[in-house]
Design an enzyme around this catalytic site. Structure first.
Site, short mmCIF file in Angstrom:
data_model
loop_
_atom_site.label_atom_id
_atom_site.label_comp_id
_atom_site.label_asym_id
_atom_site.label_seq_id
_atom_site.Cartn_x
_atom_site.Cartn_y
_atom_site.Cartn_z
N SER A 74 -5.74 -18.24 -72.45
CA SER A 74 -6.43 -17.40 -74.21
C SER A 74 -6.06 -16.74 -74.94
O SER A 74 -4.76 -16.25 -74.38
CB SER A 74 -7.90 -16.97 -73.37
OG SER A 74 -8.43 -18.16 -72.40
N1 SAH Z 1 -6.38 -17.50 -67.37
C1 SAH Z 1 -5.99 -18.37 -67.82
C2 SAH Z 1 -6.97 -19.46 -68.76
C3 SAH Z 1 -6.52 -20.93 -69.00
S1 SAH Z 1 -7.58 -21.97 -68.89
C4 SAH Z 1 -4.94 -18.07 -68.28
O1 SAH Z 1 -4.80 -16.75 -68.72
O2 SAH Z 1 -4.01 -18.94 -68.84
C5 SAH Z 1 -8.87 -22.44 -68.32
C6 SAH Z 1 -8.57 -22.61 -66.71
O3 SAH Z 1 -9.67 -23.24 -65.98
C7 SAH Z 1 -7.70 -24.00 -67.35
O4 SAH Z 1 -6.46 -23.84 -66.42
C8 SAH Z 1 -8.10 -25.06 -65.59
O5 SAH Z 1 -7.85 -26.23 -65.40
C9 SAH Z 1 -9.14 -24.01 -64.87
N2 SAH Z 1 -10.57 -24.38 -64.49
C10 SAH Z 1 -11.55 -24.88 -65.31
N3 SAH Z 1 -12.63 -26.00 -64.41
C11 SAH Z 1 -12.27 -24.59 -62.99
C12 SAH Z 1 -13.64 -25.04 -61.86
N4 SAH Z 1 -14.36 -25.77 -61.91
N5 SAH Z 1 -12.70 -23.75 -60.89
C13 SAH Z 1 -11.36 -23.71 -61.06
N6 SAH Z 1 -10.34 -24.25 -62.10
C14 SAH Z 1 -11.24 -24.03 -63.78
#
Ligand code: SAH
Length: 224
Positions: A74
């Protein structure tokens, strides 16, 4: 070798700022005011959380960048705003992050909270983030390869829960995993119409408000 430039008159050296410190300054100009948060941003080498092709852009305030598996790290501006919101108005010792992704937000929370629990549904991302944070020396993070849509029950309750993917609707299990006084920060809504919700658990029950419009990848069910 000394980093920095020598003043020809006084002979004193001015240390050069690192890209992470400049990012923290940019965030401060955008209204992020929590000193511990800005200091933590200034310490974390964000380029180590993005693929080689994007390292040159790792310190841009407003850029979300691909991290593989159709996921993104993000934008720093959004990460900082969400983190500041989570930390305000209470002590957040035990915090859950849903969506480990690159692990950058995890590292930021690890700098600011006593213990961080983080769950991710894509196995390869969990393993990569685990290695990355271990190499950077973080010892207060517990990684889970799990669907965190309804939280992470084994370690509940939490003083704070930060969800970094957008839920179509507020998952009912998540507020239930807040300790009294705890706060949940979560993007909710369909693509193009997501709002960032803040839910506080008080003695009289839950209070909810919307604080921003946001754009996140979707929160998905199941593990891959
Ligand atoms: N906090 C991260 C943002 C990654 S984008 C960063 O700083 O890089 C969001 C992430 O949420 C993705 O990696 C995706 O695979 C994960 N995600 C989506 N649905 C999810 C769920 N139900 N449980 C756990 N992770 C999930």
């Amino acid at each position: 070798m000394t980093r920095g430039s020598r003043n020809p008159v006084s002979g004193a050296t001015t240390p050069l700022k690192t890209p992470a410190q400049r990012l923290a300054e940019g965030l401060s100009r955008q209204g992020i005011h929590e000193p511990a948060l800005l200091a933590a941003v200034g310490r974390i080498p964000r380029h180590q959380f993005v693929d080689d092709a994007f390292k040159a852009r790792a310190y841009e305030l407003q850029s979300s960048l691909p991290i593989g598996f159709a996921q993104t790290i993000s934008q720093p501006a959004v990460v900082a705003m969400m983190t500041q919101t989570l930390l305000e108005g209470g002590t957040r010792r035990r915090v859950l992050e849903v969506g480990t992704g690159s692990g950058y937000q995890t590292a930021l929370l690890a700098e600011l909270c006593e213990v961080v629990f983080t769950v991710e549904r894509v196995k390869a991302l969990t393993e990569q983030a685990r290695k990355r944070l271990a190499a950077l020396g973080y010892r207060n993070v517990h990684f889970g390869y799990a669907d965190g849509m309804q939280g992470w029950l084994p370690y509940a309750p939490y003083d704070g829960i930060l969800v970094t993917a957008a839920a179509a609707e507020l998952p009912p299990g998540l507020p239930e995993q807040l300790a009294p006084g705890g706060r949940l920060v979560i993007p909710v809504g369909p693509p193009g119409a997501q709002v960032l919700k803040v839910i506080d658990r008080g003695v009289m029950g839950f209070r909810q408000r919307d604080i921003a419009t946001v754009s996140f990848v979707p929160l998905l069910a199941g593990k891959v």
